[in-house]
Design a protein around this motif. Structure first.
Motif, mmCIF file in Angstrom:
data_model
loop_
_atom_site.group_PDB
_atom_site.id
_atom_site.type_symbol
_atom_site.label_atom_id
_atom_site.label_comp_id
_atom_site.label_asym_id
_atom_site.label_seq_id
_atom_site.Cartn_x
_atom_site.Cartn_y
_atom_site.Cartn_z
ATOM 1 N N ASP A 1 -39.659 -59.085 -9.017
ATOM 2 C CA ASP A 1 -40.993 -59.310 -9.558
ATOM 3 C C ASP A 1 -41.948 -59.690 -8.431
ATOM 4 O O ASP A 1 -41.586 -59.654 -7.246
ATOM 5 C CB ASP A 1 -40.957 -60.359 -10.660
ATOM 6 N N SER A 2 -43.150 -60.094 -8.794
ATOM 7 C CA SER A 2 -44.161 -60.399 -7.777
ATOM 8 C C SER A 2 -43.797 -61.614 -6.935
ATOM 9 O O SER A 2 -44.349 -61.810 -5.847
ATOM 10 C CB SER A 2 -45.523 -60.627 -8.447
ATOM 11 N N ASN A 3 -42.858 -62.418 -7.430
ATOM 12 C CA ASN A 3 -42.413 -63.595 -6.677
ATOM 13 C C ASN A 3 -41.127 -63.339 -5.899
ATOM 14 O O ASN A 3 -40.568 -64.268 -5.311
ATOM 15 C CB ASN A 3 -42.207 -64.773 -7.629
#
Length: 652
Positions: free
Chosen positions: A499-501
């Protein structure tokens, strides 16, 4: 220096002291013994997701389907699209809101898709889209096709039902009783030549049908429906009494009484009177006070054979009486049979139920010429017996004591079905079919992992093949995990995206279809359309994490000094996606048998062309039982054989 072998796929046991091997975005391939490979098994990269298009809306790609004519259909959120080979998205219509996949099947004429309570159809020629309107469509969460029939489960029951053979879009979607096809069974005679529109037809069970007619030589030569009406039945015979085409117009007759005292002469446009018809005119010749000749000049309408007509005396000289003319034939004989009406896609008697057990049918599957009815707890196999009452019948003795825990986990590959089972004894076992039975393919480790999930009924399964490797992909959306089974080795691996993290989640692929020579994948979140590509090393534009945990390295209960670890991994490749900096690989290890891991230590995988670089780590400390783990996400081609490790026994 000893080699640490990697002989299988993912296996994280319930107890980490037995096994703690993760295998993420790598799959093992057995090397042929005849080639004398350095290791029996090599781990290769799972394919990347190369983006080729973006849906007009952002959201979940719920389904992807390749029709038998090669066309690609995609469902994003509530919209159904036809996606052309040049990636033009054509909006066909909408379906109800939901996150579950839709099930597709086609018969070469029409595509049927269902989402549980409702069903829809797509005309494969015109791509018209409409809801199924037949009153004997009971809903379904799964549709399949076998031997010219669509097959549906009836939700919440042990029953399944079938369509009529070779149904069409019109049969599935039209107003019940509306006619859409028919045949001229009598062209008639004596009608007015020409082309006529909106001609009403009478008789039959319904009302409102009109047709466009072409008449030549007094005979109806073509009839095309332009208003389908309603309430008709297949086989209805209709006729026409339309004045526009001269129905009932006089075509022949004879003088039955010439009368007397008429004024001799020839009289034109003489109206003929005396019956229900209207408009007939004739040229009348009077000789010796009697009518001697009648020639019809206007046929009129509404007459019938044996009608007796006359003319007022004023029309033929002003005096006389007794003239009569009998009609012997009129324009008639046109008849039209209704062959098909809308809402006639199902016979309400074409329904049956599981006979071996009364548990509800969860899903159905047609494969290898057979029909699998997969219930909540048990399954059975039926075939097309050709019986007149109901064409499908159960194969005697073909009964499976396993049902289905997730309707959309079912997937096909070759002659196999795969799904997540449940039965009277438990749940969360993954099976594949073999003959008229099933075999367990999940491992205890995977089953133990799945049984931790709060929800498993939302599992989504599909099969795909790349470079000769066939995979069954099973994603658990609620649990955010994806497990993948490779058929030739029988080994499992995890497949995940970040994911974006940078956190590993389920794989982005939510639906798959092979169309236009490519394996298309729909994104679970953003409406992106990808292709699986073995030479693309990203998921869209995100890195792909590759993780392989090694077996325990122990020394008969004594402490071991780990002097070096060398990864036997392919290096020096660019894949056309590498930056100026060499790609990196990290090693971390656990000294408590895999319960916790230390911080990763990075090493270079070599620049492009540096094929002999060996990523290695030295002076790695002391432990009694160590688990090593390699990880990398470099967008380059790699493959992993194993690792070498140099150890030395410590004093205790």
């Amino acid at each position: 220096m000893a080699r640490i072998p990697l002989l299988g796929g993912a296996y994280q046991s319930r107890s980490l002291i037995a096994a703690a091997q993760r295998c993420v975005n790598l799959y093992p391939e057995n090397n042929p013994k005849a080639s004398s490979p350095p290791v029996p098994v090599t781990h290769y990269l799972t394919p990347g997701l190369r983006k080729v298009s973006q849906a007009p809306v952002v959201g979940r790609v719920r389904s992807a389907y390749r029709a038998t004519n090669g066309d690609l259909y995609i469902v994003v959120n509530t919209t159904v699209y036809f996606v052309a080979e040049d990636y033009i998205w054509n909006d066909l219509g909408t379906v109800p809101t939901g996150s579950n996949p839709l099930s597709f099947a086609d018969n070469g004429l029409v595509i049927v898709l269902v989402d549980g309570a409702t069903g829809y159809a797509v005309d494969m020629e015109t791509r018209d889209f409409a809801m199924i309107s037949d009153p004997t469509f009971y809903g379904a969460n799964k549709v399949d096709y076998l031997d010219t029939y669509f097959i549906f489960n009836r939700p919440g029951t042990p029953q399944f039902y079938i369509s009529l053979s070779n149904v069409t879009f019109a049969m599935l979607t039209g107003t019940p009783g509306a006619a859409y096809a028919g045949t001229i069974i009598g062209g008639g005679a004596g009608y007015t030549d020409g082309a006529f529109t909106d001609v009403p037809l009478t008789d039959g069970a319904g009302t409102g049908l009109t047709v466009n007619l072409t008449i030549a030589g007094g005979i109806v030569t073509s009839a095309a429906i332009n208003n389908a009406g309603s309430g008709y039945e297949n086989g209805d015979i209709l006729n026409s009494t339309s004045a526009a085409i001269g129905s009932g117009g006089i075509t022949a007759g004879s003088i039955t009484n010439g009368g007397s005292a008429y004024t001799d002469g020839t009289y034109h446009n003489v109206p003929l009177t005396g019956v229900a018809g209207t408009g007939a005119q004739a040229t009348v010749v009077v000789s010796g006070g009697a009518v001697t000749s009648v020639t019809i000049t206007a046929k009129g309408t509404g007459y019938a054979a044996t009608n007796v007509l006359s003319a007022v005396a004023a029309s033929i000289g002003g005096t006389g009486s007794g003239f009569s003319y009998m009609v012997s034939s009129v324009a008639s004989g046109f008849s039209y049979r209704i062959d098909n009406v809308h809402g006639s896609a199902f016979d309400p008697l074409d329904i049956a139920g599981k006979t071996g057990s009364a548990d509800n049918i969860v899903t159905v599957a047609a494969i290898h010429g057979e029909l699998w009815l997969i219930g909540e707890l048990t399954s059975e196999i039926w075939v097309n017996t050709g019986s007149a009452d109901f064409t499908f019948g159960r194969v005697q003795g073909a009964f499976v004591d396993h049902g289905c825990a997730a309707a959309y986990s079912l997937a096909k590959q070759d002659v196999f079905l795969f799904w997540l089972t449940q039965d009277r004894e438990g749940t969360a076992v993954i099976v594949k079919t073999t003959g008229y039975g099933v075999v367990r393919i999940s491992t205890h480790a995977i089953e133990q992992d799945i049984q931790k999930y709060t929800t498993i009924s939302d599992a989504i399964g599909y099969c795909h093949q790349i470079e000769g490797h066939a995979f069954y992909v099973l994603t658990f959306p609620s649990a955010n995990r994806t497990w993948v089974y490779e058929l030739s080795t029988g080994q499992w691996h995890e497949r995940g995206s970040v994911d974006s993290n940078g956190v590993i989640m389920r794989h982005r692929a939510n639906a798959f279809a092979f169309a236009y020579g490519k394996g298309y994948v729909g994104d679970s979140q953003n409406g992106a359309l990808y292709v699986y590509d073995q030479n693309y090393y990203l998921d869209g534009d995100q890195p792909i994490p590759r993780i392989r945990t090694f077996p325990h390295v122990v020394g008969n209960g004594n402490r071991i000094e780990y002097k070096s670890f060398i990864a036997d991994i392919e290096v020096g490749q660019s894949g056309g996606m590498m930056s100026d900096e060499p790609p990196m690989i990290s090693l971390r290890w656990s000294n408590d048998r895999g319960a916790t891991f230390g911080n990763p230590v990075m090493q270079s995988m070599g620049a492009t062309g540096q094929y002999l670089v060996s990523p290695q780590w030295r002076r790695l400390g002391v432990a009694r039982d160590r688990v090593f783990e390699l990880s990398w996400s470099a967008p380059v081609r790699t493959s992993l054989n194993s690792a070498w490790i140099e150890t030395e026994a410590a004093e205790t």
